[in-house]
Design an enzyme around this catalytic site. Structure first.
Site, short mmCIF file in Angstrom:
data_model
loop_
_atom_site.label_atom_id
_atom_site.label_comp_id
_atom_site.label_asym_id
_atom_site.label_seq_id
_atom_site.Cartn_x
_atom_site.Cartn_y
_atom_site.Cartn_z
N SER A 1 0.84 -1.20 0.00
CA SER A 1 0.00 0.00 0.00
C SER A 1 0.87 1.25 0.00
O SER A 1 0.39 2.35 -0.26
CB SER A 1 -0.93 0.00 1.21
N ASP B 1 5.28 -7.06 2.64
CA ASP B 1 4.56 -7.55 1.47
C ASP B 1 5.50 -7.91 0.34
O ASP B 1 6.43 -7.15 0.03
CB ASP B 1 3.63 -6.44 0.94
N LYS C 1 4.51 -11.42 3.40
CA LYS C 1 3.08 -11.66 3.12
C LYS C 1 2.89 -11.72 1.61
O LYS C 1 3.53 -10.95 0.88
CB LYS C 1 2.22 -10.53 3.71
N GLU D 1 -0.32 -12.49 -1.54
CA GLU D 1 -1.76 -12.55 -1.78
C GLU D 1 -2.17 -13.80 -2.55
O GLU D 1 -1.45 -14.21 -3.48
CB GLU D 1 -2.20 -11.30 -2.57
N GLU E 1 -9.30 -9.68 3.86
CA GLU E 1 -9.62 -8.29 3.48
C GLU E 1 -10.94 -8.23 2.71
O GLU E 1 -11.19 -9.03 1.80
CB GLU E 1 -8.49 -7.71 2.62
O1 KIV Z 1 -0.54 -3.39 1.53
C1 KIV Z 1 -1.15 -3.35 2.60
O2 KIV Z 1 -1.08 -2.37 3.36
C2 KIV Z 1 -1.98 -4.49 2.96
C3 KIV Z 1 -2.93 -4.34 4.10
C4 KIV Z 1 -3.92 -3.31 3.83
C5 KIV Z 1 -3.52 -5.62 4.52
O3 KIV Z 1 -1.90 -5.50 2.34
#
Ligand code: KIV
EC number: 2.1.2.11
Length: 267
Positions: A47, A85, A115, A117, A184
């Site tokens: 994000s 991420d 993390k 997806e 989410e």
């Molecule tokens: O990129 C991010 O901030 C996220 C969260 C909103 C879960 O994946």
């Protein structure tokens, strides 16, 4: 000195019924402040592309950017678990790349976990990364890197068939060895069903109260991102107003010859 949380501590919180508080951070000062405030986990989210770099979505974010932001966050953190991420194209194309990129986020960035997806479609990739001892957090439901397939940032799993598919995704992510997963943009009852069906913690964003923890984007809760404000965001402060006022005061004092006064000048 605070003890740095581990993935095991986060998992224990589910077992003991303690809610898990997670926020995103992308730099040293924010990470430091939220770490001092006692946040359990910091997500260096892709994000960053939307709220810091000003892109329309997360797709342009690169590995180099994620490593840079992770380093800054890790330097500001002594208690929270730091999860980073994996950006778009860093894990989807080939498993070897996925392992290398996950390893780079840990080795070069200093992240404690990564993390990514997806559900059943990425289960083998999760397993491959976990097998090299890098903890993985899953992320299912509204997955922002799939914005074009979803036709926008839309709530997922409203129809029964989609809900069943999301439950299967959650089980696949758990089975692949993830230590936790983000849920989410899904209806509250479905998040409850998933949370009760898996033994690893669920971290909700736009998924209601029944998740084991909650995550929000720091710029959203502080009112720093005026571009859009989804229904699930609660604004805890209006930092934009404070920044604008400070900048306006500075401009006025410079223009009027008030700043710098003697207190801020060398004799
Ligand atoms: O990129 C991010 O901030 C996220 C969260 C909103 C879960 O994946």
């Amino acid at each position: 000195m605070k003890k740095q949380k581990t993935v095991l501590d986060i998992q224990k919180m589910k077992t003991e019924g303690e809610k898990i508080a997670v926020l995103t951070a992308y730099d040293y000062p924010f990470a430091r402040l939220m770490d001092l405030a006692g946040i359990d986990m910091i997500l260096v989210g892709d994000s960053v592309g939307s709220v810091v770099s000003g892109y329309d979505n997360t797709l342009p974010v690169s590995m180099e950017e994620m490593i840079y932001h992770t380093r800054a966050v890790v330097r500001g953190t002594s208690g929270a678990l730091v999860v980073t991420d994996m950006p778009f194209l860093s894990y989807q194309v080939d498993r070897r790349d996925a392992r290398m990129n996950a390893g780079r986020l840990v080795k070069e960035g200093g992240a404690h976990a990564v993390k990514l997806e997806g559900g059943t479609n990425v289960a083998d990739t999760i397993r491959a990364i976990v097998d090299m001892d890098v903890p993985v957090m899953g992320h299912i439901g509204l997955t922002p890197q799939s914005v074009h397939r979803m036709g926008g940032f839309r709530v997922q799993g409203k129809k029964e068939e989609q809900a069943d598919k999301l439950l299967a995704d959650a089980l696949a992510v758990q089975q692949a060895g993830a230590f936790a997963m983000v849920l989410e943009g899904i209806p509250k009852p479905l998040a409850k069903r998933i949370t009760e069906s898996v033994s690893i913690p669920t971290i909700g964003i736009g998924a209601g109260i029944h998740c084991d923890g909650q995550v929000l984007v720091i710029h959203d809760i502080l009112g720093l991102c005026e571009k859009y404000s989804p229904k699930f965001v609660k604004k805890y402060a209006d930092v934009s107003g404070i920044i604008s006022q400070g900048v306006r005061d500075y401009i006025r004092e410079v223009k009027e010859g008030i700043f710098p006064d003697d207190e801020h000048s060398f004799k």
